[in-house]
Design a protein around this motif. Structure first.
Motif, PDB file in Angstrom:
ATOM      1  N   GLN A 192      -1.453   2.830   1.977  1.00  0.00           N
ATOM      2  CA  GLN A 192      -2.157   3.020   0.713  1.00  0.00           C
ATOM      3  C   GLN A 192      -3.466   2.239   0.664  1.00  0.00           C
ATOM      4  OE1 GLN A 192       0.967   1.501  -1.884  1.00  0.00           O
ATOM      5  NE2 GLN A 192      -0.247  -0.348  -2.306  1.00  0.00           N
ATOM      6  N   ILE A 193      -4.352   2.740  -0.214  1.00  0.00           N
ATOM      7  CA  ILE A 193      -5.591   2.047  -0.553  1.00  0.00           C
ATOM      8  C   ILE A 193      -5.487   1.712  -2.032  1.00  0.00           C
ATOM      9  CG2 ILE A 193      -8.101   2.207  -0.735  1.00  0.00           C
ATOM     10  CD1 ILE A 193      -8.050   4.203   1.561  1.00  0.00           C
ATOM     11  N   SER A 194      -5.688   0.434  -2.365  1.00  0.00           N
ATOM     12  CA  SER A 194      -5.502  -0.013  -3.739  1.00  0.00           C
ATOM     13  C   SER A 194      -6.834  -0.302  -4.423  1.00  0.00           C
ATOM     14  CB  SER A 194      -4.605  -1.252  -3.771  1.00  0.00           C
ATOM     15  OG  SER A 194      -3.342  -0.957  -3.174  1.00  0.00           O
ATOM     16  N   ARG A 195      -6.782  -0.508  -5.727  1.00  0.00           N
ATOM     17  CA  ARG A 195      -7.987  -0.584  -6.550  1.00  0.00           C
ATOM     18  C   ARG A 195      -8.859  -1.798  -6.256  1.00  0.00           C
ATOM     19  NH1 ARG A 195      -6.021   1.162 -12.662  1.00  0.00           N
ATOM     20  NH2 ARG A 195      -5.786   3.413 -12.246  1.00  0.00           N
ATOM     21  N   ILE A 196      -8.260  -2.950  -6.020  1.00  0.00           N
ATOM     22  CA  ILE A 196      -9.036  -4.183  -5.881  1.00  0.00           C
ATOM     23  C   ILE A 196      -9.311  -4.452  -4.399  1.00  0.00           C
ATOM     24  CG2 ILE A 196      -9.136  -6.645  -6.430  1.00  0.00           C
ATOM     25  CD1 ILE A 196      -7.026  -6.111  -8.604  1.00  0.00           C
ATOM     26  N   PRO A 197     -10.546  -4.233  -3.932  1.00  0.00           N
ATOM     27  CA  PRO A 197     -10.841  -4.309  -2.492  1.00  0.00           C
ATOM     28  C   PRO A 197     -11.119  -5.726  -1.991  1.00  0.00           C
ATOM     29  CG  PRO A 197     -12.811  -3.677  -3.648  1.00  0.00           C
ATOM     30  CD  PRO A 197     -11.741  -3.856  -4.704  1.00  0.00           C
ATOM     31  N   LEU A 198     -10.337  -6.706  -2.448  1.00  0.00           N
ATOM     32  CA  LEU A 198     -10.573  -8.094  -2.058  1.00  0.00           C
ATOM     33  C   LEU A 198      -9.457  -8.635  -1.175  1.00  0.00           C
ATOM     34  CD1 LEU A 198     -11.947  -9.557  -5.429  1.00  0.00           C
ATOM     35  CD2 LEU A 198     -13.240  -8.830  -3.417  1.00  0.00           C
ATOM     36  N   GLY A 199      -8.912  -7.800  -0.349  1.00  0.00           N
ATOM     37  CA  GLY A 199      -7.845  -8.234   0.555  1.00  0.00           C
ATOM     38  C   GLY A 199      -6.936  -7.076   0.904  1.00  0.00           C
ATOM     39  N   GLY A 200      -5.711  -7.385   1.224  1.00  0.00           N
ATOM     40  CA  GLY A 200      -4.732  -6.379   1.585  1.00  0.00           C
ATOM     41  C   GLY A 200      -3.434  -7.070   1.965  1.00  0.00           C
ATOM     42  N   TYR A 201      -2.440  -6.292   2.301  1.00  0.00           N
ATOM     43  CA  TYR A 201      -1.165  -6.892   2.682  1.00  0.00           C
ATOM     44  C   TYR A 201      -0.319  -5.908   3.479  1.00  0.00           C
ATOM     45  CZ  TYR A 201       0.703  -4.245  -1.310  1.00  0.00           C
ATOM     46  OH  TYR A 201       1.041  -3.236  -2.186  1.00  0.00           O
ATOM     47  N   VAL A 202       0.621  -6.482   4.235  1.00  0.00           N
ATOM     48  CA  VAL A 202       1.651  -5.711   4.922  1.00  0.00           C
ATOM     49  C   VAL A 202       2.989  -6.215   4.400  1.00  0.00           C
ATOM     50  CG1 VAL A 202       2.785  -5.277   7.130  1.00  0.00           C
ATOM     51  CG2 VAL A 202       0.303  -5.271   7.009  1.00  0.00           C
ATOM     52  N   ARG A 203       3.738  -5.350   3.734  1.00  0.00           N
ATOM     53  CA  ARG A 203       5.043  -5.746   3.207  1.00  0.00           C
ATOM     54  C   ARG A 203       6.123  -5.331   4.194  1.00  0.00           C
ATOM     55  NH1 ARG A 203       8.939  -3.451  -0.556  1.00  0.00           N
ATOM     56  NH2 ARG A 203      10.195  -5.163  -1.385  1.00  0.00           N
ATOM     57  N   MET A 204       6.860  -6.335   4.667  1.00  0.00           N
ATOM     58  CA  MET A 204       7.912  -6.096   5.656  1.00  0.00           C
ATOM     59  C   MET A 204       9.289  -6.261   5.029  1.00  0.00           C
ATOM     60  SD  MET A 204       6.184  -8.165   8.824  1.00  0.00           S
ATOM     61  CE  MET A 204       5.033  -9.152   7.875  1.00  0.00           C
ATOM     62  N   LEU A 205      10.264  -5.635   5.591  1.00  0.00           N
ATOM     63  CA  LEU A 205      11.657  -5.800   5.150  1.00  0.00           C
ATOM     64  C   LEU A 205      12.034  -7.267   5.319  1.00  0.00           C
ATOM     65  CD1 LEU A 205      14.110  -4.094   4.153  1.00  0.00           C
ATOM     66  CD2 LEU A 205      14.879  -4.078   6.556  1.00  0.00           C
ATOM     67  N   ASP A 206      12.546  -7.883   4.251  1.00  0.00           N
ATOM     68  CA  ASP A 206      12.848  -9.319   4.288  1.00  0.00           C
ATOM     69  C   ASP A 206      14.021  -9.590   3.350  1.00  0.00           C
ATOM     70  OD1 ASP A 206      12.852 -12.147   4.059  1.00  0.00           O
ATOM     71  OD2 ASP A 206      10.709 -12.206   4.527  1.00  0.00           O
ATOM     72  N   GLU A 207      15.069 -10.184   3.881  1.00  0.00           N
ATOM     73  CA  GLU A 207      16.273 -10.444   3.081  1.00  0.00           C
ATOM     74  C   GLU A 207      16.030 -11.422   1.941  1.00  0.00           C
ATOM     75  OE1 GLU A 207      20.219 -10.136   5.590  1.00  0.00           O
ATOM     76  OE2 GLU A 207      18.750 -11.339   6.697  1.00  0.00           O
ATOM     77  N   ARG A 208      14.950 -12.177   2.011  1.00  0.00           N
ATOM     78  CA  ARG A 208      14.667 -13.135   0.950  1.00  0.00           C
ATOM     79  C   ARG A 208      14.166 -12.458  -0.320  1.00  0.00           C
ATOM     80  NH1 ARG A 208      10.754 -16.814   4.507  1.00  0.00           N
ATOM     81  NH2 ARG A 208      10.073 -14.672   4.984  1.00  0.00           N
ATOM     82  N   VAL A 209      13.658 -11.232  -0.190  1.00  0.00           N
ATOM     83  CA  VAL A 209      13.141 -10.524  -1.368  1.00  0.00           C
ATOM     84  C   VAL A 209      13.752  -9.133  -1.529  1.00  0.00           C
ATOM     85  CG1 VAL A 209      10.945 -11.757  -1.420  1.00  0.00           C
ATOM     86  CG2 VAL A 209      11.162  -9.717  -0.015  1.00  0.00           C
TER      87      VAL A 209
END
Length: 452
Positions: free
Chosen positions: A60-77
């Motif tokens: 995806q491309i999100s509205r605020i172009p000041l960074g980004g992220y990769v969300r990985m499968l994580d048992e903590r969340v």
């Protein structure tokens, strides 16, 4: 308005490229380590474009172009079923998690190498760093210059052009002494040593490091006779012609072009007498100077170009390399930028460089716009510089940054157990506050520069 739109567009392109490569580094290594990636996002906030790939990852491309992220499968969340625990980030070894985290900054460094490689294969039109004059009473005036003199190295670091000279002096900021290797007017190799213990940069010095030391690049002779008159300009309306020689402006006699230019710029909108020499006769013309605005400051303009000596051909050259040499040069320049970035961060922490020199998104947008307007090769150089800085900043040991996560993993490796979530949460809040404070300072600096 067009300048703002151009700078904003160049900023979005710059940040988009840098963030995409940074996050792709995390993404690619995570996949190689067997971690399931849930989301790959360029930007923050609500998605403006989204697609789910065959691999199950949402791109995806999100509205605020000041960074980004990769969300990985994580048992903590996430609630992870037993069948997918082997795909979770927290289920991997310390070394695998460290590799995933470090991959983002590494991707920025690799991008810088490739971009500089590309730039140097295209070729960069440059001029040799030849010092034409040295300001009296300046730090540079300590040395016995035989002008003009070409700077060939600073503290042993080769300097082919003025940009490299600027960066080399920046790296020496805070040292007691700087050594300059020059080729002087008699074609002799000489070494000049400057005491720079009292040299400081501050927010009022928005100029290259070598200028703040008192060095001025060589400029061909500029005369006071006119080589070009802009159509419809104040000069044309007053009757100024090509080959006219300016003798006086507003009753003040002049022999050099520089003070004439300064007098014109200092009097926007003023109607003044202009005395010229034409065909051996003096004529006095009445001219109403035009007015132009830059950074909310008005300047006068006449609409003429003075006659200049041609720039010496032996001072011009093109930095261009083949595939192999270009790659080596790109890697070497990237390393030099990395070392310089680390040095400058250290000097910010020790107070050698003032925090007023920090730049935020406005300054980056301006830099992107200016470099893009100069052409592709200059934009590539700017892109490489920002990419290296992004990689280095992300490696700082601050929670919320990649360096902070690596620090937690290092502690986990020593203690043989993870840092408690409570301690991590406190650290994240402190780190977030520090990062926010730095952003406020950087943006404040940008605003203050615009208001000047």
């Amino acid at each position: 308005m067009l300048d703002i739109i151009w700078s904003l567009g160049a900023f979005i392109v710059t940040l988009g490229v840098l963030v995409t490569f940074h996050e792709f580094g995390h993404f690619w290594v995570a996949r190689k380590c067997g971690v399931k990636v849930l989301t790959f996002s360029v930007g923050f906030g609500k998605a403006i474009w989204q697609r789910e790939g065959r691999d199950g990852t949402v791109y995806q491309i999100s509205r605020i172009p000041l960074g980004g992220y990769v969300r990985m499968l994580d048992e903590r969340v996430d609630e992870v079923p037993a069948s997918q625990r082997h795909l979770s980030f927290n289920g991997k070894s310390i070394w695998q998690r460290a590799a995933i985290i470090a991959a983002g900054p590494v991707a920025n460094f690799l991008l810088a190498i490739v971009v500089l490689w590309w730039m140097l294969m295209i070729g960069v039109a440059s001029v040799k760093p030849v010092v034409g004059s040295v300001a009296e009473g300046s730090i540079a005036a300590q040395a016995d210059w035989q002008l003009p003199a070409e700077i060939q190295a600073v503290n042993g670091q080769a300097t082919a052009d003025w940009q490299q000279v600027n960066l080399a002096f920046a790296g020496a900021l805070g040292d007691a002494e700087v050594s300059i290797s020059v080729l002087d007017a008699q074609q002799r190799q000489r070494t000049l040593n400057l005491d720079i213990r009292e040299w400081r940069l501050n927010n009022d010095e928005q100029q290259p490091t070598f200028v703040s030391l008192g060095m001025q690049p060589f400029q061909p002779e500029i005369y006071t006779d006119i080589s070009y008159v802009e159509e419809g300009s104040p000069a044309a309306q007053a009757g100024v012609q090509v080959k006219d020689k300016i003798l006086a402006l507003d009753g003040t006699l002049y022999q050099d072009w520089s003070p004439i230019r300064d007098a014109i710029m200092a009097n926007p909108g003023a109607t003044v007498p202009l005395t010229v020499l034409r065909d051996g006769q003096e004529l006095t013309l009445s001219v109403t100077l035009g007015e132009r605005t830059y950074n909310d400051t008005s300047y006068g303009y006449l609409g003429v170009e003075p006659r200049r000596e041609a720039y010496p051909e032996d001072y011009r050259f093109v930095q261009q390399y083949g595939i192999v040499d270009g790659f080596v040069q790109g890697a070497e320049r990237t390393w030099n930028l990395m070392v310089l970035s680390v040095k400058m961060i250290g000097k910010l922490l020790t107070g050698t460089v003032s925090v007023t020199n920090l730049s935020g998104p406005v300054a980056i947008a301006e830099g992107a716009g200016v470099s893009a307007s100069y052409g592709l090769v200059y934009f590539l150089g700017f892109l490489a510089l920002i990419s290296v800085n992004l990689g280095i900043i992300n490696l700082l040991p601050l929670p919320m940054l990649d360096g902070g996560h690596l620090l937690f993993l290092a502690i986990e490796g020593v203690r043989k157990k993870p840092v408690s979530e409570r301690v991590q949460e406190i650290c994240y809040r402190i780190g977030g506050a520090l990062i926010f404070a730095l952003m406020v300072i950087a943006i404040s600096n940008d605003v203050l520069r615009l208001l000047k």
